[in-house]
Design a protein around this motif. Structure first.
Motif, PDB file in Angstrom:
ATOM      1  N   SER A 123       0.822  -1.220   0.000  1.00 51.73           N
ATOM      2  CA  SER A 123       0.000   0.000   0.000  1.00 51.73           C
ATOM      3  C   SER A 123       0.857   1.271   0.000  1.00 51.73           C
ATOM      4  N   GLN A 124       2.149   1.127   0.315  1.00 52.58           N
ATOM      5  CA  GLN A 124       3.029   2.305   0.324  1.00 52.58           C
ATOM      6  C   GLN A 124       3.683   2.541  -1.038  1.00 52.58           C
ATOM      7  N   ARG A 125       3.456   1.639  -1.955  1.00 50.71           N
ATOM      8  CA  ARG A 125       4.089   1.786  -3.284  1.00 50.71           C
ATOM      9  C   ARG A 125       3.421   2.904  -4.085  1.00 50.71           C
ATOM     10  N   ASN A 126       4.201   3.516  -4.972  1.00 53.15           N
ATOM     11  CA  ASN A 126       3.603   4.599  -5.780  1.00 53.15           C
ATOM     12  C   ASN A 126       2.771   4.011  -6.916  1.00 53.15           C
ATOM     13  N   ASP A 127       2.038   4.889  -7.591  1.00 49.45           N
ATOM     14  CA  ASP A 127       1.107   4.433  -8.631  1.00 49.45           C
ATOM     15  C   ASP A 127       1.817   3.663  -9.736  1.00 49.45           C
ATOM     16  N   SER A 128       2.960   4.161 -10.151  1.00 49.18           N
ATOM     17  CA  SER A 128       3.689   3.538 -11.249  1.00 49.18           C
ATOM     18  C   SER A 128       4.078   2.095 -10.890  1.00 49.18           C
ATOM     19  N   GLU A 129       4.536   1.909  -9.651  1.00 52.54           N
ATOM     20  CA  GLU A 129       4.911   0.554  -9.195  1.00 52.54           C
ATOM     21  C   GLU A 129       3.672  -0.350  -9.126  1.00 52.54           C
ATOM     22  N   LEU A 130       2.566   0.220  -8.660  1.00 49.45           N
ATOM     23  CA  LEU A 130       1.323  -0.577  -8.559  1.00 49.45           C
ATOM     24  C   LEU A 130       0.837  -1.003  -9.950  1.00 49.45           C
ATOM     25  N   VAL A 131       0.952  -0.110 -10.920  1.00 54.21           N
ATOM     26  CA  VAL A 131       0.542  -0.452 -12.292  1.00 54.21           C
ATOM     27  C   VAL A 131       1.395  -1.617 -12.795  1.00 54.21           C
ATOM     28  N   SER A 132       2.698  -1.556 -12.560  1.00 52.77           N
ATOM     29  CA  SER A 132       3.595  -2.637 -13.007  1.00 52.77           C
ATOM     30  C   SER A 132       3.220  -3.962 -12.346  1.00 52.77           C
ATOM     31  N   LEU A 133       2.941  -3.897 -11.039  1.00 49.96           N
ATOM     32  CA  LEU A 133       2.552  -5.121 -10.308  1.00 49.96           C
ATOM     33  C   LEU A 133       1.240  -5.677 -10.865  1.00 49.96           C
ATOM     34  N   TYR A 134       0.316  -4.778 -11.153  1.00 45.76           N
ATOM     35  CA  TYR A 134      -0.997  -5.202 -11.679  1.00 45.76           C
ATOM     36  C   TYR A 134      -0.833  -5.859 -13.055  1.00 45.76           C
ATOM     37  N   ILE A 135      -0.057  -5.238 -13.907  1.00 40.50           N
ATOM     38  CA  ILE A 135       0.159  -5.800 -15.248  1.00 40.50           C
ATOM     39  C   ILE A 135       0.798  -7.193 -15.131  1.00 40.50           C
ATOM     40  N   ALA A 136       1.603  -7.368 -14.062  1.00 40.23           N
ATOM     41  CA  ALA A 136       2.241  -8.675 -13.838  1.00 40.23           C
ATOM     42  C   ALA A 136       1.279  -9.668 -13.176  1.00 40.23           C
ATOM     43  N   GLY A 137       0.061  -9.238 -12.891  1.00 44.08           N
ATOM     44  CA  GLY A 137      -0.950 -10.174 -12.373  1.00 44.08           C
ATOM     45  C   GLY A 137      -1.374  -9.979 -10.931  1.00 44.08           C
ATOM     46  N   ASP A 138      -0.900  -8.915 -10.286  1.00 48.75           N
ATOM     47  CA  ASP A 138      -1.221  -8.698  -8.869  1.00 48.75           C
ATOM     48  C   ASP A 138      -2.523  -7.880  -8.742  1.00 48.75           C
ATOM     49  N   GLU A 139      -3.615  -8.565  -8.425  1.00 44.62           N
ATOM     50  CA  GLU A 139      -4.926  -7.894  -8.318  1.00 44.62           C
ATOM     51  C   GLU A 139      -4.998  -6.965  -7.109  1.00 44.62           C
ATOM     52  N   GLY A 144      -4.142  -5.440 -21.569  1.00 47.76           N
ATOM     53  CA  GLY A 144      -3.890  -5.648 -22.994  1.00 47.76           C
ATOM     54  C   GLY A 144      -2.490  -5.210 -23.414  1.00 47.76           C
ATOM     55  N   GLY A 145      -1.697  -4.762 -22.444  1.00 43.69           N
ATOM     56  CA  GLY A 145      -0.310  -4.380 -22.733  1.00 43.69           C
ATOM     57  C   GLY A 145      -0.198  -3.082 -23.505  1.00 43.69           C
ATOM     58  N   ARG A 146      -1.228  -2.228 -23.429  1.00 47.04           N
ATOM     59  CA  ARG A 146      -1.202  -0.983 -24.199  1.00 47.04           C
ATOM     60  C   ARG A 146      -1.024   0.247 -23.306  1.00 47.04           C
ATOM     61  N   TYR A 147      -0.682   0.035 -22.031  1.00 47.37           N
ATOM     62  CA  TYR A 147      -0.538   1.178 -21.114  1.00 47.37           C
ATOM     63  C   TYR A 147       0.758   1.920 -21.401  1.00 47.37           C
ATOM     64  N   ASN A 148       0.632   3.239 -21.577  1.00 45.42           N
ATOM     65  CA  ASN A 148       1.794   4.078 -21.830  1.00 45.42           C
ATOM     66  C   ASN A 148       2.292   4.617 -20.485  1.00 45.42           C
ATOM     67  N   GLU A 149       3.486   4.219 -20.093  1.00 47.41           N
ATOM     68  CA  GLU A 149       3.980   4.568 -18.755  1.00 47.41           C
ATOM     69  C   GLU A 149       4.575   5.963 -18.647  1.00 47.41           C
ATOM     70  N   GLU A 150       4.450   6.748 -19.707  1.00 50.87           N
ATOM     71  CA  GLU A 150       5.076   8.072 -19.665  1.00 50.87           C
ATOM     72  C   GLU A 150       4.377   9.040 -18.702  1.00 50.87           C
ATOM     73  N   GLY A 151       3.044   8.989 -18.676  1.00 51.73           N
ATOM     74  CA  GLY A 151       2.312   9.950 -17.836  1.00 51.73           C
ATOM     75  C   GLY A 151       1.996   9.386 -16.454  1.00 51.73           C
ATOM     76  N   LYS A 152       1.309  10.206 -15.650  1.00 54.67           N
ATOM     77  CA  LYS A 152       0.888   9.755 -14.324  1.00 54.67           C
ATOM     78  C   LYS A 152      -0.390   8.932 -14.458  1.00 54.67           C
ATOM     79  N   PHE A 153      -0.536   7.891 -13.628  1.00 54.96           N
ATOM     80  CA  PHE A 153      -1.755   7.082 -13.655  1.00 54.96           C
ATOM     81  C   PHE A 153      -2.962   7.951 -13.305  1.00 54.96           C
ATOM     82  N   SER A 154      -2.796   8.830 -12.296  1.00 52.37           N
ATOM     83  CA  SER A 154      -3.935   9.646 -11.839  1.00 52.37           C
ATOM     84  C   SER A 154      -4.485  10.533 -12.955  1.00 52.37           C
TER      85      SER A 154
END
Lengths: 199, 74
Positions: free
Chosen positions: A4-20, A65-75
């Protein structure tokens, strides 16, 4: 580190790797802000909840779908999806309006806060209604920038690009929006002075 | 000499978007320029009031999103 202390970018990476669980944290972190920005455009709680679900479903498809562009902020990204869906809905509604059984303010105030007492809830509802009414009275271009910056967490540069104006124009509109709101708040406080009518 | 700041830069400061190299001079100017400090206080007060407007979606709405994600596989 606790997830829960991870930033959004790290959470997105974890989610894409399968972490619900990572996705659950992202949703809970951003749901209220995104929901508020939708509510300020469509005004109806049920519609806003549908659009919130649609926004996150779009995000799920893009990320899984592997189409997330990591350049911007998730928010900013999730807010932009929600904003576009809300604007699309608003335009469609304008063309084909449906009859509302309750007025918008009442719908906006129908939210429940289980942890609040009846009195606290009433104060919250009155605050929401007053503030919402003040925002609705702003000129459309000021209201748009205010929602995008304050609730959708988009930067002034992103707002300028999304609305096709210069960053100075976006900043100017935000400035006038805040000044106008402040003026309306001062007037409102004179009518209901808490020093004269303590809670 | 103290730099003069525009209202747009003040808005960037209020929303934490003013570049770091301009933030310190602005904060210095706020200490000596009462008019600028007053305007900044007004903007911050309006911004704080906006934070009171935070309705929440229902629990079932959020559960639907999470369930959709768990069941969605490409």
């Amino acid at each position: 580190m606790n997830i829960s202390q991870r930033n959004d970018s790290e959470l997105v990476s974890l989610y894409i790797a399968g972490d619900e669980k990572a996705f659950e944290i992202l949703v809970n972190r951003h749901k209220n802000r995104v929901f508020t920005s939708i509510m300020l455009i469509v005004k109806d709680t049920d519609v806003a909840q549908d659009l919130l679900q649609d926004s996150f479903i779009k995000a799920i498809h893009t990320m899984k779908g592997g189409r997330y562009n990591e350049e911007g902020k998730f928010s900013s990204w999730i807010s932009r999806i929600a904003h576009n869906l809300a604007i699309d809905y608003f335009r469609k509604e304008k063309r084909n309006p449906t009859i509302q059984l309750e007025d918008n303010i009442k719908a906006f105030n129908s939210l429940t806060y289980a942890e609040d007492s009846a009195e606290t809830l009433q104060i919250k509802e009155e605050t929401f209604a007053r503030l919402k009414a003040m925002i609705d009275l702003l000129p459309e271009n000021q209201k748009e920038v205010l929602i995008m910056r304050h609730y959708a967490d988009m930067s002034f540069q992103e707002i300028a690009e999304a609305t096709g104006v210069s960053i100075n124009t976006a900043l100017g509109r935000m400035r006038y929006a805040l000044i106008n709101l402040r003026k309306k708040m001062s007037t409102s406080n004179k009518v209901y002075d808490q020093n004269l009518y303590p809670q | 000499m103290t730099k003069t700041f525009t209202h747009n830069e003040l808005i960037q400061y209020v929303y934490n978007e003013l570049p770091a190299e301009q933030t310190t001079p602005l904060e210095k100017a706020l200490k000596s320029d009462h008019s600028l400090a007053g305007t900044c206080a007004e903007l911050l007060a309006a911004k704080r009031n906006l934070d009171k407007l935070r309705p929440e979606p229902s629990v079932s709405c959020i559960n639907n999103i999470l369930m959709y994600s768990r069941n969605f596989n490409l």
